[in-house]
Design a protein around this motif. Structure first.
Motif, short mmCIF file in Angstrom:
data_model
loop_
_atom_site.label_atom_id
_atom_site.label_comp_id
_atom_site.label_asym_id
_atom_site.label_seq_id
_atom_site.Cartn_x
_atom_site.Cartn_y
_atom_site.Cartn_z
N ASN A 55 -3.12 -4.37 27.53
CA ASN A 55 -4.22 -3.62 28.14
C ASN A 55 -3.78 -2.16 28.24
O ASN A 55 -2.73 -1.88 28.83
N ASP A 58 -2.54 -0.66 31.62
CA ASP A 58 -1.29 -1.07 32.27
C ASP A 58 -0.32 0.11 32.31
O ASP A 58 -0.25 0.91 31.36
N GLN A 60 -9.73 -5.93 26.98
CA GLN A 60 -10.04 -7.34 27.23
C GLN A 60 -8.79 -8.16 27.54
O GLN A 60 -8.88 -9.29 28.01
N PRO A 81 -5.97 -9.23 29.88
CA PRO A 81 -5.81 -9.13 31.34
C PRO A 81 -4.70 -8.14 31.70
O PRO A 81 -3.66 -8.10 31.04
N GLN A 82 -4.92 -7.36 32.73
CA GLN A 82 -3.90 -6.39 33.15
C GLN A 82 -2.62 -7.10 33.55
O GLN A 82 -2.66 -8.16 34.18
#
Length: 111
Positions: free
Chosen positions: A51, A54, A75, A77-78
């Motif tokens: 991501n 981040d 898309q 996830p962090q």
């Protein structure tokens, strides 16, 4: 070596090493370890996805980490990392195992 004597590339590599020692680096290590342990062998064109929001991801994106080209998508996830396995056209996260559609059928060798 102090940073005032470092080239921009040396500074980027130092920052990338710092990122790989932190939580994002641990997520990258975990997904690569998992994928290599539970999935068929890596192809040279498989990709590592992060991501871009981040902390530290921007230093890694566009480069390579352990043989994987690093790409970005919001898309993902962090705090996580995904491997895009081009052989099967799937994104693999830590804990995801291949299902029956990825089973290799071995036929007997004719004598």
């Amino acid at each position: 070596m102090s940073s005032e004597w470092m080239t921009p590339e040396q500074l980027r590599l130092r920052r990338a090493a710092e990122v790989m020692e932190g939580p994002l680096g641990q997520a990258v290590h975990d997904v690569i370890f998992w994928t290599r342990k539970h999935w068929p062998p890596m192809r040279s064109d498989d990709e590592l996805w992060l991501n871009p929001n981040d902390h530290g991801a921007s230093v890694l994106i566009g480069g390579k980490v352990l043989g994987y080209q690093v790409c970005a998508s919001e898309q993902v996830p962090q705090g996580a990392a995904l491997i895009y396995c081009k052989s099967f056209g799937v994104y693999v996260g830590e804990g995801q195992k291949p299902d029956a559609r990825f089973a290799v059928v071995r036929l007997p060798i004719p004598m």
